[in-house]
Scaffold this motif. Structure first.
Motif, PDB file in Angstrom:
ATOM      1  N   GLY B 126       0.848  -1.188   0.000  1.00  0.00           N
ATOM      2  CA  GLY B 126       0.000   0.000   0.000  1.00  0.00           C
ATOM      3  C   GLY B 126       0.885   1.240   0.000  1.00  0.00           C
ATOM      4  N   VAL B 127       0.373   2.349  -0.523  1.00  0.00           N
ATOM      5  CA  VAL B 127       1.142   3.608  -0.508  1.00  0.00           C
ATOM      6  C   VAL B 127       1.580   3.936   0.916  1.00  0.00           C
ATOM      7  N   GLN B 128       0.642   3.790   1.844  1.00  0.00           N
ATOM      8  CA  GLN B 128       0.940   4.103   3.247  1.00  0.00           C
ATOM      9  C   GLN B 128      -0.016   3.329   4.130  1.00  0.00           C
ATOM     10  N   SER B 129       0.226   3.384   5.430  1.00  0.00           N
ATOM     11  CA  SER B 129      -0.707   2.768   6.360  1.00  0.00           C
ATOM     12  C   SER B 129      -1.591   3.865   6.928  1.00  0.00           C
ATOM     13  N   SER B 130      -2.826   3.490   7.239  1.00  0.00           N
ATOM     14  CA  SER B 130      -3.758   4.518   7.723  1.00  0.00           C
ATOM     15  C   SER B 130      -3.421   4.941   9.150  1.00  0.00           C
ATOM     16  N   ASP B 131      -2.639   4.156   9.880  1.00  0.00           N
ATOM     17  CA  ASP B 131      -2.331   4.576  11.256  1.00  0.00           C
ATOM     18  C   ASP B 131      -1.074   5.459  11.340  1.00  0.00           C
ATOM     19  N   GLN B 132       0.073   4.964  10.868  1.00  0.00           N
ATOM     20  CA  GLN B 132       1.299   5.759  11.045  1.00  0.00           C
ATOM     21  C   GLN B 132       1.695   6.551   9.796  1.00  0.00           C
ATOM     22  N   ALA B 133       1.132   6.201   8.644  1.00  0.00           N
ATOM     23  CA  ALA B 133       1.247   7.034   7.434  1.00  0.00           C
ATOM     24  C   ALA B 133       2.674   7.445   7.065  1.00  0.00           C
TER      25      ALA B 133
END
Lengths: 318, 273
Positions: B126-133
């Protein structure tokens, strides 16, 4: 090791504004003995030199590359070479889509200290401390970089102030070593307009987000926007689901609401990507059932409540 | 051939959370775990490629195996089961107590080590994680593998086993860049690239029979010094609860709130040219 290296960004012949914000951040981190060097990479970098001539910049490194636009292998190679040669203790890049494509690789490969989406950077007792968001921006996370001589920080846009005064830095022209790129840019595509709306021109925007829950609810808000004389916009999940055309998406990867003065966000939680580029809006009103939604952090007015009920009641007033 | 999909079980915060003793993380009791939103899309992209290759018209295409990999303790099995129900063929979970406190660079090192063992034709994240981004793990893993990489991919044309793929990167402000990339490559996948499926009851049942392979650090050829604080590019010093938003709350019942909002709109319109 001392000094700061700033990597400016350009795209399609234009310096990206975040480049100047990075220079502003470099000024605040600069110690007496530090020099600040700003690198810009392009096929013809000289055109970007003038706007980078700002107070606090000691040197501009105009790096001539084969490719006109961003290419991860070129950026990685050039920045790695600059770091090896100049030994900066802090390297600043933008937390941008292009940086996503090379900064983590560079940090991993060179063993740099690294943090991304940093919105505060400071030195405390000589140690570099960066602050970023955690758990969906609900907490602030302070990180440090023990044992790292050189730290790469990717800074959030629209946070750090660009310097206002011009300077007279030394300009050094460099040519990038040839790189055999494993990926090749084949050109840019503008987001196709889904309908004739131009969100960048709209002064009054009513935006709907995930909170509307179902596609069938879009009609109610479309009608409300019309009645209010507002332009209907949406956050990313609504456009991704195809409930509204991509041209109506407001936020980092959609359109910047650059002319907007009144922004009413209904059922928008306020992901950081959505809030990007909203600081200039005079009045943001957030309506959300979740009192903890991030959007209340940037809104001037907030209504904690059911968006459908508020929408219905609001409609009665027009 | 194989597509490896790196996934993460993310944590959202319960309404009234507290920072745990020591000040370096949120008290675990307040964390709600789920599969990262971005990973739904990268998994779907891999499964779509697998299904396309299985079409009768593509008889010449090699069969595709989709493998999900995560670095997490056993609570993440729930998220891996979800991936298996949505079309992954098998799952790998890597964990060791020493991994606790790892930043995305250390996690990327572990994922790269696992990828070396699996030798996939593509690695998606994924491009990023929704928690630590951080928007870091996938591209850092590419560096450890020495593979080409592209970030924020919003469309992809890739025939399984092909030497090159053509993709579009979603840039800022409604602009896309088309890129041709050599494979194997690491791609960070953006939301909206496809429409992730829901798992059917039948597929959820079938997923229960699919394997989750649990590996230790040494199983992937790494040691404690490669992960945790020692193997990370940053260290959490402390977590703070930021000042609450500055929005001025409009109080009252819904009709009263709406009346005040109507006033704000009229004030704006009165002042607008």
């Amino acid at each position: 090791m001392s000094g700061l290296l700033v990597i400016a960004e350009q795209r399609r012949g234009e310096l990206r504004p975040v480049s100047l914000e990075l220079i502003g951040a470099a000024q605040t981190l600069k110690r007496a003995q530090d020099t600040v060097a700003v690198a810009i990479m392009a096929a013809a970098p000289s055109r970007f030199v003038q706007p980078l001539q700002l107070a606090g910049v000691d040197e501009i490194l105009a790096v001539k590359t084969v490719s006109e636009e961003f290419d991860p292998d070129t950026f990685e190679t050039v920045v790695a070479a600059l770091i090896a040669e100049r030994r900066p203790d802090v390297v600043l890049v933008a937390h941008s889509v292009d940086s996503f494509g090379y900064a983590p690789a560079l940090a991993a490969r060179l063993g740099l200290g690294f943090a991304s989406d940093v919105f505060k950077a400071e030195r405390i007792d000589g140690a570099l401390i960066a602050t970023r968001g955690g758990y969906g921006q609900k907490v602030n996370v302070e990180v440090d970089f023990p044992g790292r001589d050189s730290v790469l920080l990717a800074l959030r846009a629209n946070v750090f102030k660009p310097p206002e005064q011009a300077g007279a830095p030394r300009v050094v022209e460099l040519a990038a070593a040839p790189v055999s790129s494993r990926s090749v840019g084949r050109g840019f595509i503008e987001l196709a307009a889904g309908d004739d709306v131009d969100m960048t021109q709209a002064e009054f925007i009513l935006t709907i987000g995930r909170g509307i829950g179902e596609e069938s609810r879009v009609a109610q808000f479309r009608e409300l926007a019309d009645a209010l004389g507002a332009t209907l916009g949406c956050s990313r999940p609504i456009a991704d689901a195809g409930w509204l055309p991509k041209s109506r998406q407001v936020g980092q990867s959609g359109k910047t609401a650059s002319a907007c003065k009144l922004y009413i966000a209904m059922g928008v939680s306020g992901a950081i990507q959505h809030l990007a580029g909203m600081k200039h809006i005079a009045t943001i009103v957030a309506v959300n059932s979740d009192a903890g939604a991030s959007i209340f952090g940037v809104a001037k007015y907030g209504i904690v409540g059911d968006i459908f009920e508020i929408a219905e009641e609001l409609r009665r007033n027009f | 051939m194989k597509i490896l999909v790196a996934v993460k079980q993310v944590a959202a915060l319960d309404e009234d959370f507290t920072i745990r003793a020591g000040g370096r993380d949120v008290d675990e009791d307040y964390l709600l775990h789920d599969l990262n939103e971005w990973d739904d899309y990268s998994l779907e992209e891999a499964v779509k490629i697998k299904e396309a290759a299985a079409q009768p018209a593509e008889a010449a295409a090699q069969p595709v195996e989709v493998v999900v990999v995560t670095v997490a303790p056993d609570r993440a099995d729930e998220s891996l089961r979800k991936c298996l129900a949505k079309g992954a063929d098998r799952a790998i979970r890597i964990w060791d107590e020493a991994v606790a406190g790892s930043d995305p660079i250390a996690i990327a090192r572990i994922l790269a080590a696992a990828a070396r063992q699996e030798s996939p034709a593509m690695l998606f994240a994924g491009v990023q994680s929704s928690d630590q981004a951080f928007a870091t793990t996938g591209i850092a893993a590419a560096a450890f593998l020495g593979w080409p990489h592209a970030a924020v991919v919003s469309s992809l044309a890739y025939a399984p086993g092909a030497a090159r793929a053509v993709l579009r990167r979603e840039l800022e402000g409604g602009l896309l860049q088309e890129v041709e990339i050599q494979c194997p490559a690491v791609l960070s996948i953006q939301l909206g690239i496809n429409t992730p499926r829901y798992a059917s009851l039948r597929s959820i049942k079938q997923a229960a029979a699919k394997p989750i392979e649990v590996k230790s650090l040494s199983d992937v050829g790494l040691g404690a010094a490669d992960v945790g604080e020692a193997g990370s590019a940053s260290r959490v010093r402390r977590m703070l609860i930021p000042d609450k938003g500055r929005a001025q709350l409009i109080e009252g019942d819904a009709p009263a709130q709406a009346r005040r909002l109507a006033e704000i709109i009229r004030e704006f319109k009165g002042g607008a040219p």
